[in-house]
Design an enzyme around this catalytic site. Structure first.
Site, PDB file in Angstrom:
ATOM      1  N   ASP A 288       0.860  -1.184   0.000  1.00 59.91           N
ATOM      2  CA  ASP A 288       0.000   0.000   0.000  1.00 59.91           C
ATOM      3  C   ASP A 288       0.893   1.229   0.000  1.00 59.91           C
ATOM      4  O   ASP A 288       2.068   1.170   0.389  1.00 59.91           O
ATOM      5  CB  ASP A 288      -0.911  -0.009   1.239  1.00 59.91           C
ATOM      6  CG  ASP A 288      -2.004   1.049   1.205  1.00 59.91           C
ATOM      7  OD1 ASP A 288      -2.237   1.635   0.125  1.00 59.91           O
ATOM      8  OD2 ASP A 288      -2.613   1.300   2.254  1.00 59.91           O
ATOM      9  N   PHE A 463      -5.112   4.473   0.481  1.00 60.01           N
ATOM     10  CA  PHE A 463      -6.155   3.559   0.021  1.00 60.01           C
ATOM     11  C   PHE A 463      -5.790   2.844  -1.281  1.00 60.01           C
ATOM     12  O   PHE A 463      -6.591   2.758  -2.197  1.00 60.01           O
ATOM     13  CB  PHE A 463      -7.490   4.282  -0.139  1.00 60.01           C
ATOM     14  CG  PHE A 463      -7.853   5.220   0.973  1.00 60.01           C
ATOM     15  CD1 PHE A 463      -7.675   4.856   2.306  1.00 60.01           C
ATOM     16  CD2 PHE A 463      -8.369   6.481   0.708  1.00 60.01           C
ATOM     17  CE1 PHE A 463      -8.008   5.720   3.343  1.00 60.01           C
ATOM     18  CE2 PHE A 463      -8.701   7.344   1.745  1.00 60.01           C
ATOM     19  CZ  PHE A 463      -8.523   6.965   3.062  1.00 60.01           C
ATOM     20  N   HIS A 464      -4.571   2.297  -1.352  1.00 55.10           N
ATOM     21  CA  HIS A 464      -4.121   1.598  -2.558  1.00 55.10           C
ATOM     22  C   HIS A 464      -3.664   0.165  -2.270  1.00 55.10           C
ATOM     23  O   HIS A 464      -2.599  -0.251  -2.731  1.00 55.10           O
ATOM     24  CB  HIS A 464      -2.953   2.351  -3.211  1.00 55.10           C
ATOM     25  CG  HIS A 464      -3.286   3.710  -3.703  1.00 55.10           C
ATOM     26  ND1 HIS A 464      -2.314   4.662  -4.019  1.00 55.10           N
ATOM     27  CD2 HIS A 464      -4.479   4.316  -3.929  1.00 55.10           C
ATOM     28  CE1 HIS A 464      -2.898   5.773  -4.419  1.00 55.10           C
ATOM     29  NE2 HIS A 464      -4.206   5.598  -4.380  1.00 55.10           N
ATOM     30  N   PRO A 465      -4.414  -0.650  -1.553  1.00 59.55           N
ATOM     31  CA  PRO A 465      -3.941  -2.013  -1.281  1.00 59.55           C
ATOM     32  C   PRO A 465      -3.933  -2.877  -2.542  1.00 59.55           C
ATOM     33  O   PRO A 465      -4.873  -2.865  -3.335  1.00 59.55           O
ATOM     34  CB  PRO A 465      -4.951  -2.535  -0.257  1.00 59.55           C
ATOM     35  CG  PRO A 465      -6.208  -1.773  -0.546  1.00 59.55           C
ATOM     36  CD  PRO A 465      -5.747  -0.402  -0.952  1.00 59.55           C
TER      37      PRO A 465
END
Length: 529
Positions: A288, A463-465
């Site tokens: 992330d 918010f980039h998993p």
């Protein structure tokens, strides 16, 4: 029985369902745990403030206490609605760098190099400036300029130029170095989600069925072949069957479903009392982007802090949007962006800034009562790896999300360099007239060790998993380069969880590209090509 059953109507699921159903011979079923995207705030760009943290549209996840963040837990929004995260995200259109995808290819993911995937980006796109070498026209996904600007952001861009970051009007050519305003997935001041762009037009087709309000509990197998999904809704379970089963539930829910279905780390599944169908590192390799929220008080500047805290300011903002579809209600969470190197030793930009004419303590909290600017900076290629693991055999319980931010010396050093470079930008002449005064993390942090500590204080997910069902040519990968789950039949994963390494930018556009590619591969197989 359907030919294809897709679990998850998020960014990837909407694209995949729309593309596969273009063939009238295929019967496609798309399943979503959330509801319809009729909620008005989904479509107004500033409405992400009312969608994140709202159980109507968000899974409402939190991370486990994270040692790298001094034990803090973070909210971890994931879309639970038609369109998934594309219905609640920041709308920024960023593909990453050519080197990202060429790196995937070098890892053995044949067909995933930049030259392979760039045509798929263009296929999706309806770019406001028309077709070119780097952009497409006439696709379902509208990409436009933002419909506002701020003097202080223009001056921040000039300050970035002073430290050697060049101006750019396009972050999506394969080389994203530079500073400029982000492009957004909007049309005429409204959000364009994957549901609006891809799914809604396709829902008129008789061969596409969309079910909402169904929670996927597990994949149903006969031997080692996936034959369906067990769903839960309104207090009862049902099984839907399909020739091909696809998990498009995202980097958090896809590994949860796989583990509940018996595919995952053997010790974990045995602990949970789940029979092991195939041992695999499902849920590992979580990556992330951690953003470091660096903020300055400013003087003689117009920022959203003053405007949005006053009744007359709110009235002006609302009126401007109603009359012209412009202004703060049309804006993405971040307006100005920049990409640069943290060190001369880095081959391509490894830092990204999201610059905003506002400040607040944390997402969802009120704006500060003084004029301020926030320059959030994130390390694009983190070394840290976390995991997603079920904490219970109960499918209705949320998984345990442990990102393990700042868990390597390299990530901590890059964080220190990122804060220093942000300070250099803020100290340049174009911003001097605003008399900036740093208050996050604060001038007391100076050494590498102190700045790494500060990163854990101000750091928050952007918010980039990705990466929890890693694609690869090796036997340790969860899926192969055609996105088929290894060791079983009839099961694919199509979402951000298949990324072997996170892209150097925001992850929604790459996720949509992954679905475009999956649709092509699946169509070829079904036609016997």
């Amino acid at each position: 029985m359907h030919d294809v059953v897709i679990a998850g109507a998020g960014s990837a699921g909407c694209v995949l369902a729309a593309r596969l159903s273009e063939d009238p011979r295929l019967r496609v079923l798309l399943i979503e745990a959330g509801d319809s995207d009729r909620y008005p705030w989904i479509h107004i760009p500033i409405g992400y403030l009312y969608c994140i943290g709202n159980p109507r549209t968000d899974w409402m996840y939190k991370t486990a206490p994270d040692p790298g963040l001094h034990g803090r837990q973070l909210i971890y929004p994931r879309g639970r609605v038609l369109g998934g995260c594309s219905s609640i995200n920041g709308m920024l259109y960023l593909r990453g760098q050519a080197a990202d995808y060429d790196g995937w290819r070098q890892m053995g993911c044949t067909g995933w190099g930049w030259d392979d995937v760039q045509p798929l980006f263009l296929k999706s796109e309806d770019y406001f400036a028309g077709a070119s070498e780097h952009h497409g026209e006439g696709g379902p996904w509208r990409i436009e300029r933002q419909r506002l600007r701020w003097d202080i952001l223009d001056d921040w861009a000039k300050a970035a130029n002073e430290v050697g970051i060049p101006a750019t009007d396009d972050f999506n050519t394969g080389d994203n170095e530079g500073v400029g305003y982000f492009k957004v997935s909007q049309k005429s001041g409204f959000r364009v989600s994957a549901a609006r762009a891809f799914l809604r037009p396709a829902m008129r087709r008789p061969n596409l069925t969309v079910l909402t309000g169904r929670h996927v509990r597990r994949v149903v197998f006969e031997g080692t072949r996936a034959v369906g999904l067990e769903l839960y809704a309104d207090g009862r379970s049902e099984i839907v069957r399909g020739g091909q089963i696809v998990l498009s539930a995202g980097a958090i829910n896809t590994p949860q479903i796989l583990q509940l279905s018996g595919i995952g780390p053997g010790a974990l599944l045995q602990e949970m009392g789940i029979p092991v169908l195939r041992e695999a590192p499902v849920g590992e390799n979580l990556q992330d982007h951690l953003q470091l929220r660096c903020s300055w008080k400013v003087s003689e500047a117009r920022t959203l802090n003053q405007l949005a805290r006053r009744w007359w300011g709110k009235g002006m903002i609302g009126a401007e949007y109603v009359l012209r579809r412009t202004g703060p209600m049309s804006m993405a969470p971040s307006q100005l962006g920049a990409f640069a190197r943290s060190s001369p030793d880095v081959a391509t930009p490894d830092l990204e800034w999201h610059v905003q004419p506002l400040s607040l303590e944390a997402f969802g909290q009120p704006l500060h009562d003084f004029a301020a600017i926030t320059a959030s900076v994130c390390h694009l290629r983190p070394e840290s790896r976390g995991h997603v693991r079920i904490g219970s055999p109960d499918p209705m319980r949320p998984p345990v999300i442990s990102p393990h931010y700042l868990s390597t010396p390299g990530d901590r050093l890059t964080a220190a360099r990122a804060i220093r470079l942000t300070r250099r930008i803020m100290a340049q002449a174009p911003l001097a007239k605003y008399r900036p005064e740093e208050f996050k993390p604060g001038p007391d942090y100076q050494s590498d060790e102190e700045l790494a500590h500060a990163a854990g204080v101000v750091g928050s997910t952007i918010f980039h998993p990705v990466g929890t069902a890693r694609m690869g040519a090796d036997e340790g990968a969860v899926v192969d380069p055609r996105l088929r789950v290894r060791g079983v039949e009839g099961l694919r994963v199509v979402d951000a969880s298949v990324m072997p390494v996170i892209t150097s930018g925001n992850t929604n556009a790459p996720t949509i590209m992954i679905a475009e590619k999956a649709a092509v591969m699946m169509a070829e197989e079904m036609r016997g090509i």
